[in-house]
Design a protein around this motif. Structure first.
Motif, PDB file in Angstrom:
ATOM      1  N   TYR A 352       0.844  -1.279  -0.017  1.00  0.00           N
ATOM      2  CA  TYR A 352      -0.068   0.037  -0.054  1.00  0.00           C
ATOM      3  C   TYR A 352       0.970   1.149   0.104  1.00  0.00           C
ATOM      4  O   TYR A 352       1.915   1.401   0.855  1.00  0.00           O
ATOM      5  CB  TYR A 352      -1.048   0.073   1.170  1.00  0.00           C
ATOM      6  N   HIS A 353       0.421   2.267  -0.850  1.00  0.00           N
ATOM      7  CA  HIS A 353       1.189   3.396  -0.874  1.00  0.00           C
ATOM      8  C   HIS A 353       0.333   4.460  -0.278  1.00  0.00           C
ATOM      9  O   HIS A 353      -0.815   4.665  -0.910  1.00  0.00           O
ATOM     10  CB  HIS A 353       1.394   3.987  -2.250  1.00  0.00           C
ATOM     11  N   SER A 354       0.742   5.232   0.887  1.00  0.00           N
ATOM     12  CA  SER A 354      -0.081   6.164   1.215  1.00  0.00           C
ATOM     13  C   SER A 354       0.639   7.447   1.489  1.00  0.00           C
ATOM     14  O   SER A 354       1.600   7.665   1.877  1.00  0.00           O
ATOM     15  CB  SER A 354      -0.598   5.619   2.631  1.00  0.00           C
ATOM     16  N   LEU A 355      -0.093   8.506   1.456  1.00  0.00           N
ATOM     17  CA  LEU A 355       0.361   9.968   2.054  1.00  0.00           C
ATOM     18  C   LEU A 355       1.691  10.288   1.426  1.00  0.00           C
ATOM     19  O   LEU A 355       2.625  10.158   2.039  1.00  0.00           O
ATOM     20  CB  LEU A 355       0.264   9.776   3.550  1.00  0.00           C
ATOM     21  N   ARG A 356       1.691  10.790   0.318  1.00  0.00           N
ATOM     22  CA  ARG A 356       2.597  11.264  -0.420  1.00  0.00           C
ATOM     23  C   ARG A 356       3.967  10.135  -0.967  1.00  0.00           C
ATOM     24  O   ARG A 356       4.732  10.592  -1.160  1.00  0.00           O
ATOM     25  CB  ARG A 356       3.289  12.458   0.532  1.00  0.00           C
ATOM     26  N   ASN A 357       3.651   9.063  -0.584  1.00  0.00           N
ATOM     27  CA  ASN A 357       4.506   8.075  -1.099  1.00  0.00           C
ATOM     28  C   ASN A 357       3.897   7.420  -2.181  1.00  0.00           C
ATOM     29  O   ASN A 357       2.991   6.619  -2.305  1.00  0.00           O
ATOM     30  CB  ASN A 357       4.677   7.078   0.086  1.00  0.00           C
TER      31      ASN A 357
END
Length: 861
Positions: A352-357
């Motif tokens: 999972y890619h999250s919050l500005r990643n």
């Protein structure tokens, strides 16, 4: 000694008003269990715990007390490690809640907590310690480790006026969401980290591994050791969405040591690897993808890649449980969707890619075997962007909500050749859910997904709620099933919000919808408000929906599409929307014609074009593709004429979208998702021996194609690009009898073989082989690498170099003496410093002493 005396004096002075309650497992204290002592305590009491492992899930229950090991009275750190609160995976280890004063937790090892369900019935949270609704809490000299839960693995702090951390180590905790280590959630007043007795936070795993804060104004994080000395958003992240909270990063850091030093180059992982390896080459791979992601450096200019060797990777194994959090500027590339497999069995999630990643590529692997009632997806992104998911297999996953792919509040998301197979759920969506995101779905497959469908939000294939851009093209939706419960059923639901007629249209084109089954309502439901939806070149056939195949609310244009042999009351249902909108139908083949389109809205304007038809499409399954147009189909070259560039130049299997199928000299689009084209095989193949080489030549009808496939003795020998012409040289052929044939590849369709050419190769040293110059790259365009094949007629020095469009040399691939014959070399899209090159046109040049040849190739990152 002075400090110890002071502690004892404080305890003695306070004993006039408070009580010390002793807990010892051998019966020598007041209680043998911690919770019983807490229940018997009063405000300002001290519950003093003697060494031992206490398998309890304790709660302060509003008591404003001190709970401590003998480390409090002796200052001996050994008591921290010998006095253990073990949650036994039965809930949170320690809960400090709803107190009107202050509480202290000191001198314990806190481990094996699994979190408790929140009061509103959400997921489990707070594996180690939960603090909620307190005025002042001090956590001192505690080891918080090996806790595992859905949200907030190590410590969860919420709705507390003042929290003090001193000498606390939070490490090796796992959560599938928020932080594996420390989670700080609104509202919190003051957060204080002791600058003399410093804390440590490291080696936790989650979407945000170490620190996550939600709607926090500010926090000065003062630590001895953090996972890295200079945190990026991967390790410590925030989400400020309340109006009274600044959008700026609330976290500042004062860190003395990094637990690891990031590695600024590609890393290699193998199921047979070892996390003690350096991971710098395929010969010394790491074992776990999550460990490689933790260690690899973020480089915005030259993205690093984690390479997965073939084999099966387990997120949970004998070494532990590893959540893979996506890191910005870091790619994950496997050996193929059926070669490199990530198993999420018994795990807390996938990637999972999250919050500005974001800014990443995930390619060429499979992810499967999720089996949980939790709210988990095996892959997805949130508040992120610029992520490409290519050549992935997402199959055989089950969870309570969206086991496949989930995407929220993200932009520039591309799914290309992603296969969703046999995923199932009891809530939400089995395959894919999109919320407030810009997404392109291209050449994907959705097959055999299942949902219980107890309400309208439970969907097998796709649910999209967005005011962003959405394109669904060249994809197959087949054999997906809704359960027989519930009256509100959809296979696909698109809720397009807050759009205007000036926004780019939602595009659904060149897709096949085949054999999908549900017992009620609509197969596809589209509510688009003022946003235009274009449905072009789709085929709907053999679907089962009680009411209708497509339900419409909002401005939709349907062209060049087939609705045939569906089991439903209507093909298209125009529903009431309480505002004016239109439906345009033209150049379609719709069974039962206009009578199968029902307008249930007095506000809808229905345009029935004169080019619609009601004829049998005459499908065929030639070449293994279902519902292609046969050579006798009445729908060939009867689609909408195009005067300019075609919006999508390829049909569902990669062939040219506009083609002269009926041979009348006029190129027009066919109706449906396939473009009929005669797949002409090569002809008149001949084979001639020259030395120990065999020269093949053939004839072919004049038209574009993908490649030639050259077979020797029924085995694929080579791929020859069209620019090489109708010839191929098989060099250094073994002595003996051989049989050759050639096929042509159009898009994804391989033709029937040419005639066979048989030849007996015998040794004749008097004949000198004649090998022409040639050089080619395949694939082209390419990502991440291409094979440059070339041939030289005589022994000599060979130079193969790559240049950019400015004529600057990027790298040298070959510089050596070579024998005459065929050769090849791989360019991995990197320069001489091993940095990834940007997307664009590059030139590759072959030079020998007497010959130079330059060709063009396109790199797509």
């Amino acid at each position: 000694m002075r400090t110890l005396v002071l502690i004892l004096m404080v305890l003695l002075i306070s004993s006039a008003q408070a009580t010390i309650i002793n807990v010892a497992q051998d019966g020598s204290g007041d209680f043998t269990m911690i919770q019983l002592a807490i229940d018997a305590s009063a405000d300002r009491d001290t519950v003093l715990v003697y060494p031992g492992t206490y398998y309890e899930n304790i709660s302060f229950d509003g008591h404003n007390i001190t709970l401590a090991s003998l480390e409090l009275t002796t200052e001996e750190p050994q008591y921290i490690h010998t006095t253990i609160i073990d949650g036994n995976n039965q809930g949170s280890c320690v809960r400090i809640e709803e107190g009107n004063g202050d509480a202290t937790l000191q001198g314990f090892t806190i481990m094996h907590g699994s979190g408790d369900i929140s009061y509103y019935g959400g997921p489990t949270y707070g594996g180690g310690v939960v603090v909620d609704g307190m005025e002042l809490v001090k956590i001192t000299n505690c080891q918080i480790k090996y806790n595992r839960t859905e949200h907030a693995g190590g410590v969860s702090i919420e709705d507390t006026d003042h929290i003090v951390f001193s000498g606390v180590s939070i490490h090796d905790n796992i959560a599938c969401n928020y932080s594996g280590g420390l989670t700080l959630a609104y509202p919190i007043g003051t957060i204080e980290f002791d600058d003399s007795n410093r804390c440590n936070i490291y080696n936790n795993f989650s979407i945000v591994p170490d620190i996550y804060c939600d709607n926090l104004v500010s926090c000065d994080v003062i630590l001895d050791t953090f996972t890295v000395a200079q945190p990026q958003y991967f390790f410590a992240n925030y989400n400020n969405w309340r109006y009274n909270v600044p959008e700026d990063d609330p976290l500042t850091f004062d860190i003395l040591h990094g637990w690891i030093e990031p590695i600024d180059q590609d890393l290699y992982v193998s199921p047979t690897g070892d996390d003690d390896n350096d991971g710098l080459s395929p010969a010394t791979p790491l074992k776990h993808v999550a460990v490689a992601m933790q260690q690899i450096a973020q480089d915005s200019l030259n993205h690093n890649t984690i390479h997965l060797a073939p084999g099966k990777y387990y997120l949970q194994d004998e070494d532990g449980n590893y959540i893979i959090s996506g890191k910005r500027f870091v790619n994950i590339v496997g050996a193929g969707m059926n070669e490199s497999i990530i198993s999420v069995a018994n795990s807390f999630g996938g990637i999972y890619h999250s919050l500005r990643n974001g800014d990443a590529l995930l390619q060429d692997f499979g992810i499967q075997e999720l089996d949980t009632t939790f709210d988990l997806s095996v892959i997805g992104c949130g508040n992120s962007g610029n992520i490409t998911y290519r050549n992935l297999m997402i199959r055989d996953n089950f969870s309570g909500r969206t086991p496949g792919f989930s995407c929220s509040s993200s932009s520039d998301i591309l799914l290309e050749n992603v296969h969703f197979l046999n995923n199932s759920t009891t809530e939400w969506t089995a395959a894919m859910r999109i919320y407030e995101s810009d997404v392109v779905i291209s050449f994907c497959v959705f097959d055999g997904n299942f949902s219980e469908c107890e309400d309208s939000s439970t969907i097998p294939i796709l649910r999209c709620e967005t005011h962003g851009d959405l394109t669904i093209r060249n994809s197959i939706f087949s054999n997906n099933v809704c359960g027989d419960e519930g009256l509100y059923q959809r296979q696909i639901e698109l809720l397009i919000e807050e759009g205007t007629e000036d926004d780019p249209p939602i595009v659904i084109e060149n897709n096949l919808f085949y054999g999908n089954v549900q017992h009620y309502d609509f197969m596809m439901s589209i509510s688009s408000h003022d946003r235009q939806v274009i449905m072009n070149g789709n085929t709907f056939t053999y679907n089962n929906a009680l009411h209708s195949i497509v339900r419409q609310q909002g401005n939709i244009e349907i062209t060049n599409s087939i609705f045939w042999n569906n089991y439903s009351q209507y093909q298209i249902y125009v529903d009431d929307y309480n505002e004016p909108y239109y439906l345009i139908l033209d150049y379609n083949d719709i069974e039962d014609g206009m009578s199968s389109v029902i307008n249930n809205s007095g506000d809808a304007y229905l345009v029935w074009g004169e080019h619609n038809r009601d004829v049998d499409p005459e499908f065929t399954s030639q070449f293994g593709y279902i519902c292609m147009l046969s050579a006798d189909s009445p729908l060939i070259d009867l689609g909408q004429p195009f005067t300019g560039d075609v919006r999508n130049p390829f049909d569902i299997i990669g062939n040219e979208r506009v083609w002269d199928g009926d041979g009348d000299g006029v190129e027009r689009m066919d109706i449906g998702c396939y473009e009929y084209q005669f797949m002409a095989p090569p002809e008149n193949l001949s084979a001639v021996q020259e030395g120990d080489d065999v020269h093949l030549n053939w004839d072919h009808a004049s038209r574009s194609l993908q490649q030639w496939n050259v077979y020797r003795d029924s085995t694929l020998l080579a791929i020859s690009p069209p620019e090489n012409g109708y010839q191929f040289i098989d060099c250094a052929v073994p002595v003996g009898d051989h049989t050759y044939y050639i096929t042509a590849l159009y898009g994804n369709i391989e033709t029937t073989p040419s005639n066979t050419a048989k030849i007996t190769v015998a040794t004749d040293e008097s004949v000198v082989p004649v090998t022409p110059f040639y050089i080619t790259a395949y694939p082209n365009p390419f990502n991440p690498e291409t094979i440059i094949s070339y041939s030289i007629p005589q022994k000599g020095r060979v130079e193969i170099e790559v240049f950019n469009v400015r004529g600057q040399k990027v790298t040298t691939l070959v510089s050596e003496q070579q024998e005459a014959g065929n050769h090849s070399v791989v360019w991995n899209g990197r320069d001489e410093a091993n940095k990834a090159c940007s997307s664009g046109i590059y030139f590759y040049r072959l030079e020998t002493g007497s010959h130079s040849e330059t060709r063009k190739m396109l790199l797509l990152q």
